[in-house]
Design a protein around this motif. Structure first.
Motif, PDB file in Angstrom:
ATOM      1  N   LEU A 181      -3.300  -4.906   7.464  1.00 18.76           N
ATOM      2  CA  LEU A 181      -2.639  -4.851   6.048  1.00 18.76           C
ATOM      3  C   LEU A 181      -1.206  -4.537   6.666  1.00 18.76           C
ATOM      4  O   LEU A 181      -0.949  -3.504   7.282  1.00 18.76           O
ATOM      5  N   ILE A 182      -0.318  -5.051   5.833  1.00 27.12           N
ATOM      6  CA  ILE A 182       1.207  -4.658   5.775  1.00 27.12           C
ATOM      7  C   ILE A 182       1.848  -3.990   4.557  1.00 27.12           C
ATOM      8  O   ILE A 182       1.491  -4.807   3.422  1.00 27.12           O
ATOM      9  N   LEU A 183       2.458  -2.957   4.476  1.00 28.59           N
ATOM     10  CA  LEU A 183       2.987  -2.490   3.445  1.00 28.59           C
ATOM     11  C   LEU A 183       4.257  -2.888   3.187  1.00 28.59           C
ATOM     12  O   LEU A 183       5.072  -2.504   4.363  1.00 28.59           O
ATOM     13  N   LEU A 184       4.890  -3.524   2.390  1.00 26.15           N
ATOM     14  CA  LEU A 184       6.158  -3.774   2.120  1.00 26.15           C
ATOM     15  C   LEU A 184       6.771  -3.311   1.160  1.00 26.15           C
ATOM     16  O   LEU A 184       6.400  -3.382   0.129  1.00 26.15           O
ATOM     17  N   ASP A 185       7.989  -2.512   1.450  1.00 26.42           N
ATOM     18  CA  ASP A 185       8.621  -1.640   0.536  1.00 26.42           C
ATOM     19  C   ASP A 185      10.104  -2.410   0.271  1.00 26.42           C
ATOM     20  O   ASP A 185      11.057  -2.256   0.843  1.00 26.42           O
ATOM     21  N   GLU A 186      10.277  -3.059  -1.064  1.00 31.61           N
ATOM     22  CA  GLU A 186      11.440  -3.695  -1.506  1.00 31.61           C
ATOM     23  C   GLU A 186      11.725  -4.662  -0.525  1.00 31.61           C
ATOM     24  O   GLU A 186      13.084  -4.385  -0.313  1.00 31.61           O
ATOM     25  N   PRO A 187      11.066  -5.473  -0.250  1.00 28.93           N
ATOM     26  CA  PRO A 187      11.826  -6.497   0.952  1.00 28.93           C
ATOM     27  C   PRO A 187      13.062  -7.152   0.385  1.00 28.93           C
ATOM     28  O   PRO A 187      13.823  -7.626   1.232  1.00 28.93           O
ATOM     29  N   SER A 188      13.272  -7.304  -0.944  1.00 24.10           N
ATOM     30  CA  SER A 188      14.231  -8.266  -1.335  1.00 24.10           C
ATOM     31  C   SER A 188      15.321  -7.417  -1.952  1.00 24.10           C
ATOM     32  O   SER A 188      16.430  -8.103  -2.340  1.00 24.10           O
ATOM     33  N   LEU A 189      15.320  -6.067  -1.589  1.00 18.97           N
ATOM     34  CA  LEU A 189      16.495  -5.193  -2.044  1.00 18.97           C
ATOM     35  C   LEU A 189      17.876  -5.592  -1.565  1.00 18.97           C
ATOM     36  O   LEU A 189      17.909  -5.819  -0.183  1.00 18.97           O
ATOM     37  N   GLY A 190      18.784  -6.024  -2.269  1.00 20.88           N
ATOM     38  CA  GLY A 190      19.965  -6.483  -1.777  1.00 20.88           C
ATOM     39  C   GLY A 190      20.234  -7.577  -1.173  1.00 20.88           C
ATOM     40  O   GLY A 190      21.319  -7.765  -0.441  1.00 20.88           O
ATOM     41  N   LEU A 191      19.262  -8.339  -1.428  1.00 18.73           N
ATOM     42  CA  LEU A 191      19.463  -9.893  -0.768  1.00 18.73           C
ATOM     43  C   LEU A 191      19.969 -10.757  -1.663  1.00 18.73           C
ATOM     44  O   LEU A 191      19.767 -10.785  -3.021  1.00 18.73           O
ATOM     45  N   SER A 192      20.453 -11.910  -1.141  1.00 13.28           N
ATOM     46  CA  SER A 192      21.226 -13.061  -1.920  1.00 13.28           C
ATOM     47  C   SER A 192      19.868 -13.956  -2.313  1.00 13.28           C
ATOM     48  O   SER A 192      18.885 -13.557  -1.925  1.00 13.28           O
ATOM     49  N   PRO A 193      20.090 -14.495  -3.596  1.00 10.48           N
ATOM     50  CA  PRO A 193      18.821 -15.061  -3.849  1.00 10.48           C
ATOM     51  C   PRO A 193      18.122 -16.149  -2.816  1.00 10.48           C
ATOM     52  O   PRO A 193      16.927 -16.173  -2.841  1.00 10.48           O
ATOM     53  N   LYS A 194      18.960 -16.731  -1.968  1.00 13.94           N
ATOM     54  CA  LYS A 194      18.536 -17.574  -1.103  1.00 13.94           C
ATOM     55  C   LYS A 194      17.621 -16.761  -0.073  1.00 13.94           C
ATOM     56  O   LYS A 194      16.575 -17.041   0.155  1.00 13.94           O
ATOM     57  N   ALA A 195      18.085 -15.702   0.582  1.00 15.73           N
ATOM     58  CA  ALA A 195      17.445 -14.808   1.455  1.00 15.73           C
ATOM     59  C   ALA A 195      16.197 -14.342   0.614  1.00 15.73           C
ATOM     60  O   ALA A 195      15.123 -14.327   1.351  1.00 15.73           O
ATOM     61  N   THR A 196      16.187 -14.052  -0.586  1.00 18.03           N
ATOM     62  CA  THR A 196      15.124 -13.405  -1.494  1.00 18.03           C
ATOM     63  C   THR A 196      14.072 -14.591  -1.328  1.00 18.03           C
ATOM     64  O   THR A 196      12.838 -14.218  -1.120  1.00 18.03           O
ATOM     65  N   ALA A 207       2.932 -16.590   2.711  1.00 15.73           N
ATOM     66  CA  ALA A 207       2.191 -17.221   3.798  1.00 15.73           C
ATOM     67  C   ALA A 207       1.339 -16.152   4.626  1.00 15.73           C
ATOM     68  O   ALA A 207       0.431 -16.692   5.510  1.00 15.73           O
ATOM     69  N   LEU A 208       1.291 -15.121   4.344  1.00  8.34           N
ATOM     70  CA  LEU A 208       0.943 -13.783   5.218  1.00  8.34           C
ATOM     71  C   LEU A 208      -0.731 -13.982   4.993  1.00  8.34           C
ATOM     72  O   LEU A 208      -1.524 -13.892   5.947  1.00  8.34           O
ATOM     73  N   PRO A 209      -1.298 -14.160   3.764  1.00  6.29           N
ATOM     74  CA  PRO A 209      -2.796 -14.124   3.693  1.00  6.29           C
ATOM     75  C   PRO A 209      -3.143 -15.308   4.348  1.00  6.29           C
ATOM     76  O   PRO A 209      -4.432 -15.121   5.140  1.00  6.29           O
ATOM     77  N   ALA A 210      -2.753 -16.482   4.594  1.00  7.01           N
ATOM     78  CA  ALA A 210      -3.294 -17.609   5.494  1.00  7.01           C
ATOM     79  C   ALA A 210      -3.537 -17.163   6.937  1.00  7.01           C
ATOM     80  O   ALA A 210      -4.133 -17.823   7.601  1.00  7.01           O
ATOM     81  N   ARG A 211      -2.600 -16.039   7.314  1.00  8.73           N
ATOM     82  CA  ARG A 211      -2.594 -15.812   8.753  1.00  8.73           C
ATOM     83  C   ARG A 211      -3.593 -14.572   8.833  1.00  8.73           C
ATOM     84  O   ARG A 211      -3.761 -13.806  10.014  1.00  8.73           O
ATOM     85  N   GLY A 212      -4.172 -14.244   7.841  1.00  7.20           N
ATOM     86  CA  GLY A 212      -5.423 -13.245   7.816  1.00  7.20           C
ATOM     87  C   GLY A 212      -4.727 -11.697   7.592  1.00  7.20           C
ATOM     88  O   GLY A 212      -5.589 -10.677   7.740  1.00  7.20           O
ATOM     89  N   VAL A 213      -3.563 -11.787   7.051  1.00 11.62           N
ATOM     90  CA  VAL A 213      -2.800 -10.438   6.675  1.00 11.62           C
ATOM     91  C   VAL A 213      -3.009 -10.086   5.273  1.00 11.62           C
ATOM     92  O   VAL A 213      -2.333 -11.002   4.377  1.00 11.62           O
ATOM     93  N   ALA A 214      -3.222  -8.894   5.008  1.00 16.21           N
ATOM     94  CA  ALA A 214      -3.198  -8.612   3.541  1.00 16.21           C
ATOM     95  C   ALA A 214      -2.000  -7.808   3.110  1.00 16.21           C
ATOM     96  O   ALA A 214      -1.346  -7.204   4.143  1.00 16.21           O
ATOM     97  N   VAL A 215      -1.529  -7.848   2.237  1.00 14.84           N
ATOM     98  CA  VAL A 215      -0.097  -7.221   1.810  1.00 14.84           C
ATOM     99  C   VAL A 215      -0.141  -6.357   0.572  1.00 14.84           C
ATOM    100  O   VAL A 215      -0.695  -6.816  -0.424  1.00 14.84           O
ATOM    101  N   LEU A 216       0.459  -4.928   0.705  1.00 16.44           N
ATOM    102  CA  LEU A 216       0.603  -4.282  -0.597  1.00 16.44           C
ATOM    103  C   LEU A 216       1.918  -4.360  -0.641  1.00 16.44           C
ATOM    104  O   LEU A 216       2.961  -3.603   0.263  1.00 16.44           O
ATOM    105  N   LEU A 217       2.626  -5.098  -1.686  1.00 16.57           N
ATOM    106  CA  LEU A 217       4.075  -5.003  -1.854  1.00 16.57           C
ATOM    107  C   LEU A 217       4.612  -4.417  -3.146  1.00 16.57           C
ATOM    108  O   LEU A 217       4.019  -4.273  -4.106  1.00 16.57           O
ATOM    109  N   VAL A 218       5.554  -3.511  -2.698  1.00 17.19           N
ATOM    110  CA  VAL A 218       6.249  -2.821  -3.720  1.00 17.19           C
ATOM    111  C   VAL A 218       7.599  -3.489  -4.162  1.00 17.19           C
ATOM    112  O   VAL A 218       8.380  -3.679  -3.232  1.00 17.19           O
TER     113      VAL A 218
END
Lengths: 239, 294
Positions: free
Chosen positions: A155-170, A179-190
Motif C-alpha cells: 500500500l502506498i500513501l500519496l499526499d498531493e502528488p500533483s501539487l504545483g506541477l504543470s498540466p503535462k507533469a500532472t 498503473a500501480l494496481p496492475a503491479r499489485g500496489v494499492a493506493v491511498l491518494l490524497v
C-alpha cells in the motif's frame, strides 16, 4: 487490506481527524478529497505512524498497527510519499532511491529493487548520479514516487502528488498512479485535483473539517450534483 | 631551524591525529543530532579510569587495559545518551547540552570517588625508545596513534559512504522527519552513532593516555576541549573537516610550544580559532551551516 475505524488525530488541543472510518482493498486506488486543512495529511500520517492517533484503530492485513513506530509500519508494506516530496537535495538520485528501500535490509537487496523500479521511470535512470536538487518539479515528484515504490509496498500513501506541477507533469504522475494496481500496489491518494483523482480511483471519500462528508464509488461521485457544487467549485481543480 | 620546523610538524601531526579522532567522535554526534555533547571527554575519562582500575587491582597488561578503556567509554556514552539525549529528542538542543554538562560534573565526581589521588599510572602500549628517520625523532606509540587514526578515519568514511547504515545516518542528519517517513528508525541510528562516537573517543583517549602513561580527572575536560576546538577549526559537522581541524590544531600547538612556550601556545590556538570563526562568517556567508553535513 487497510481498515481504519473511528480514527481520531489531534495536535495538542486541536482535532485534525475526528473519527473517520475508511477501507482500502488490495490493489485498488482509493482517494480522499477535500480542501486544505480538512485533515487529509493527518489521516495519512496516522496510518504511516508519524502521528499517534488518539482514538480508533488501524488494521493492516488484519494486524493492529496504530501503536507501531513508523519503521515497523514500513516494514509491513506501507510506504508514505509525503506532501512536498521531501527529497534529499544534495544526495544523488541513486542515494535517494536506495533510502526508499531501507526496509530491504541490505544495500545489495536495495540495489536489486532499484533496477526493477527504474523500469517504470526511464527518465530517472540516466541521471542517477546527479543530486536530487537539480530536478524540475515534475521530475522531483517522479523521484518521490519512485522512492516510495522502492519500499516494495503493498500500500502506498500519496499526499498531493500533483501539487504545483504543470498540466503535462500532472498527467504523467496520474498515468503512473493509475498503473500501480496492475503491479499489485494499492493506493491511498490524497488530492486537491478532484477530477483527476476521481478519474483514477475506484472509491472516494470527501473530507472536510476532519470528517468524511460523503463517500462512494468514484464514478458516482463524479456525477453527483452536490459533490459538483461543494468540491469542484471552490478548489480551482480544473485542467 | 628547518629541522625544528620539520620535527615540530611531525610531532604536531602525531598529536593532531589523536585530536582528529576526538573531533570525529564529536562530529558524528553533532552531525547526526545537531547537539553538543559536553560529556564526551568525561565519558572517555571514565573509560580510562576503569582501565586504570583493572590495571591496579588485577595487574592486567596494556592490551586488556586498552580494551576496558574503550568499552568503558562506550558504556559511559550509553549512560549519557539515555540521560541527556534520548529523552529530549526533537526539543531544544540547549537542554541536552546543559544536561550533558551536569553529567560531566557527575562523571568527574565518580572518577575521584573511584580513585581519589590526583593521578594514577596507565600502562604504555609500546615501551621502547624513540627512533630516528632522516634526523626526525619518532616515538613508536605516537606512530601507532597516527596509524590508528588513519584506520579509524578510513573505516568511518567507508561506513558513512558505502553502507546501508551510513546512508540512513546521512538521511537522518539531513532531515529526521523525512528519514522517519522512509521507515528509518532514527532513534536507533542516533544511539548507534553516539556509541560509535564514544568508541572512537575511547580509542583516541586510550592512545593519548597510554602515551602519557598517567591519568588525571582533568582528562575529561582536556578531551572535550581538544575535540571541540578541532571540530570548530574544521567547520562543525563534516568528517574531512574534523580530520583537518585536528591535524591543524596539533601542528599549531607543536610550533607554538616550541617557539613561544606553553602559555602562548594556547593563546595562539585561541587566536586561530577566532580567526577561523570570523573568516567563516565572512567567506562562508552564502553557505548555511546546515549544508555542511556528514
Amino acid at each position: 487490506m487497510l481498515d481504519c475505524t473511528e480514527l481520531g488525530v489531534r495536535y495538542d488541543a486541536l482535532p485534525a481527524v475526528r473519527g473517520v472510518t475508511l477501507g482500502v482493498p488490495s490493489a485498488r486506488i482509493v482517494c480522499v478529497l477535500g480542501p486544505n486543512g480538512a485533515g487529509k495529511s493527518s489521516l495519512l500520517g496516522a496510518i504511516s505512524g508519524q502521528v499517534r492517533p488518539v482514538a480508533g484503530s488501524i488494521r493492516f492485513d488484519g494486524e493492529a498497527i496504530e501503536m507501531l513506530p513508523p519503521h515497523a509500519i514500513t516494514a509491513r508494506g506501507i510506504a508514505h510519499v509525503p506532501e512536498g516530496r521531501m527529497l534529499f537535495g544534495d544526495l544523488s538520485l541513486r542515494e535517494n532511491l536506495l533510502l526508499g528501500a531501507h526496509n530491504a535490509g541490505s544495500l545489495a537487496r536495495a540495489a536489486d529493487r532499484l533496477d526493477a523500479t527504474l523500469d517504470a521511470f526511464p527518465m530517472l535512470r540516466s541521471r542517477l548520479d546527479e543530486p536530487a536538487g537539480m530536478l524540475s518539479g515534475g521530475q522531483a515528484q517522479m523521484l518521490a514516487l519512485a522512492r516510495g515504490l522502492m519500499a516494495a509496498p503493498k500500500l502506498i500513501l500519496l499526499d498531493e502528488p500533483s501539487l504545483g506541477l504543470s498540466p503535462k507533469a500532472t498527467a504523467d504522475v496520474f498515468r503512473l498512479v493509475a498503473a500501480l494496481p496492475a503491479r499489485g500496489v494499492a493506493v491511498l491518494l490524497v488530492e486537491q485535483n478532484v477530477r483527476r483523482a476521481l478519474a483514477v480511483s475506484g472509491y472516494a471519500y470527501l473530507m472536510r473539517n476532519g470528517l468524511f462528508q460523503a463517500q462512494g464509488p468514484a464514478a458516482e461521485l463524479m456525477r453527483d450534483p452536490m459533490v459538483q457544487d461543494a468540491y469542484f467549485g471552490d478548489l480551482h481543480a480544473g485542467e | 631551524m628547518a629541522h625544528d620546523l620539520a620535527q615540530n610538524t611531525v610531532d604536531g601531526l602525531m598529536t593532531g591525529s589523536a585530536y582528529a579522532m576526538l573531533a570525529l567522535g564529536f562530529t558524528l554526534i553533532f552531525g547526526v543530532m545537531r547537539r553538543l555533547n559536553l560529556s564526551y571527554g568525561p565519558s572517555i575519562m571514565i573509560g580510562a579510569y576503569l582501565g586504570t582500575l583493572v590495571h591496579l587491582q588485577f595487574g592486567m597488561g596494556a592490551a586488556v587495559v586498552a580494551l576496558v578503556t574503550v568499552l568503558g567509554a562506550v558504556a559511559a556514552g550509553f549512560y549519557v545518551e539515555r540521560l541527556c539525549f534520548a529523552p529530549m529528542r526533537g526539543q531544544a538542543a540547549t537542554a541536552s547540552m546543559v544536561a550533558s554538562f551536569a553529567i560531566w560534573m557527575q562523571l568527574e565526581e565518580l572518577a575521584t570517588l573511584l580513585l581519589p589521588r590526583h593521578s594514577y599510572p596507565f600502562p604504555a602500549l609500546i615501551a621502547r625508545p624513540p627512533f630516528e628517520i632522516a634526523g626526525i625523532l619518532i616515538r613508536a606509540d605516537r606512530l601507532l596513534t597516527l596509524g590508528a587514526a588513519i584506520a579509524a578515519m578510513l573505516a568511518l568514511w567507508l561506513l558513512v559512504h558505502r553502507s546501508r547504515f551510513g546512508l540512513a545516518l546521512r538521511a537522518t542528519a539531513r532531515d529526521r522527519a523525512t528519514a522517519r517517513h522512509l521507515g528509518i528508525d532514527v532513534d536507533r541510528i542516533g544511539l548507534i552513532a553516539f556509541l560509535g562516537a564514544s568508541a572512537l573517543g575511547g580509542l583516541a583517549g586510550m592512545l593519548v593516555i597510554a602515551a602519557d602513561q598517567q591519568i588525571t580527572p582533568m582528562f575529561g575536560m582536556w578531551a572535550t576541549f581538544k575535540g571541540l576546538v578541532a571540530m570548530m577549526l574544521g567547520g562543525l559537522g563534516s568528517i574531512p573537516g574534523a580530520v583537518i581541524g585536528g591535524l591543524l590544531l596539533g601542528v599549531v600547538e607543536a610550533h607554538g610550544q616550541w617557539f613561544f612556550g606553553p602559555q602562548l601556545r594556547d593563546l595562539l590556538v585561541y587566536a586561530l580559532l577566532f580567526l577561523c570563526l570570523v573568516l567563516r562568517a565572512g567567506i562562508g556567508a552564502g553557505v548555511p551551516s546546515a549544508e555542511r553535513r556528514i
